[in-house]
Design a protein around this motif. Structure first.
Motif, PDB file in Angstrom:
ATOM      1  N   VAL A   1       0.857  -1.183   0.000  1.00 37.79           N
ATOM      2  CA  VAL A   1       0.000   0.000   0.000  1.00 37.79           C
ATOM      3  C   VAL A   1       0.892   1.232   0.000  1.00 37.79           C
ATOM      4  N   GLN A   2       0.538   2.194  -0.804  1.00 36.94           N
ATOM      5  CA  GLN A   2       1.274   3.456  -0.839  1.00 36.94           C
ATOM      6  C   GLN A   2       0.321   4.620  -0.653  1.00 36.94           C
ATOM      7  N   LEU A   3       0.785   5.626   0.063  1.00 35.68           N
ATOM      8  CA  LEU A   3       0.072   6.891   0.198  1.00 35.68           C
ATOM      9  C   LEU A   3       0.943   7.962  -0.443  1.00 35.68           C
ATOM     10  N   VAL A   4       0.390   8.662  -1.403  1.00 31.77           N
ATOM     11  CA  VAL A   4       1.155   9.687  -2.120  1.00 31.77           C
ATOM     12  C   VAL A   4       0.471  11.032  -1.935  1.00 31.77           C
TER      13      VAL A   4
ATOM     14  N   ALA B   1      -3.506  10.222  -1.998  1.00 32.41           N
ATOM     15  CA  ALA B   1      -4.170   9.093  -2.636  1.00 32.41           C
ATOM     16  C   ALA B   1      -3.532   7.783  -2.187  1.00 32.41           C
ATOM     17  N   ALA B   2      -4.361   6.865  -1.772  1.00 33.37           N
ATOM     18  CA  ALA B   2      -3.900   5.525  -1.391  1.00 33.37           C
ATOM     19  C   ALA B   2      -4.038   4.599  -2.586  1.00 33.37           C
ATOM     20  N   SER B   3      -3.014   3.753  -2.780  1.00 36.00           N
ATOM     21  CA  SER B   3      -3.046   2.812  -3.896  1.00 36.00           C
ATOM     22  C   SER B   3      -2.405   1.503  -3.475  1.00 36.00           C
TER      23      SER B   3
ATOM     24  N   TRP C   1       1.548   5.554   6.232  1.00 34.86           N
ATOM     25  CA  TRP C   1       1.907   6.965   6.210  1.00 34.86           C
ATOM     26  C   TRP C   1       2.436   7.368   4.844  1.00 34.86           C
ATOM     27  N   GLY C   2       2.150   8.608   4.466  1.00 35.51           N
ATOM     28  CA  GLY C   2       2.755   9.169   3.278  1.00 35.51           C
ATOM     29  C   GLY C   2       4.161   9.656   3.560  1.00 35.51           C
ATOM     30  N   GLN C   3       4.816  10.128   2.519  1.00 32.61           N
ATOM     31  CA  GLN C   3       6.208  10.556   2.641  1.00 32.61           C
ATOM     32  C   GLN C   3       6.341  11.970   3.202  1.00 32.61           C
ATOM     33  N   GLY C   4       5.264  12.689   3.238  1.00 32.83           N
ATOM     34  CA  GLY C   4       5.277  14.050   3.764  1.00 32.83           C
ATOM     35  C   GLY C   4       5.387  15.082   2.653  1.00 32.83           C
TER      36      GLY C   4
END
Length: 121
Positions: A2-5, A23-25, A111-114
């Motif tokens: 899962v990635q959050l961008v 956006a979660a993918s 968590w996203g990368q910020g």
């Protein structure tokens, strides 16, 4: 996986506005809470706003009336509309989500990368 961008950060003058998106993918069965945290230099990460899947929201006191969190469940995306920004809002903003990747798995924090938000004249 899962990635959050995240997107939408940048430099803005005091009193200005910005809109953050996240956006979660990846492999996603269900998304529960989504939210935004921030971390200013030399300070701990703190919650800004959280939104449940059904749409109920919670805000930290210092953003009430200025920031609005929303989500689009069809797009697996959470937004943060930030108005009346002040220099004290300068921080790295992190997207957060509680996600169940497959039906038999536990819910996990992601968590996203910020994204940097700088409020300065």
């Amino acid at each position: 996986q899962v990635q959050l961008v995240e997107s939408g950060g940048g430099l803005v003058q005091p009193g200005g506005s910005l809109r953050l998106s996240c956006a979660a993918s990846g492999r996603i069965f269900n998304i529960y809470d989504m939210g935004w945290y921030r971390q200013a230099p030399g300070k701990q990460r703190e919650v800004v706003a959280v939104i449940a899947r059904g749409g109920s929201t919670n805000y930290v006191d210092f953003v009430k009336g200025r920031f609005t969190i929303s989500r689009d469940n069809a797009k697996n995306t959470v937004y943060l509309q930030m108005n009346s920004l002040t220099p004290e809002d300068t921080a790295v903003y992190y997207c957060y989500s509680l996600i169940q990747s497959v039906y038999w798995d536990y819910k996990r924090d992601y968590w996203g990368q910020g994204t940097q938000v700088t409020v300065s004249s």
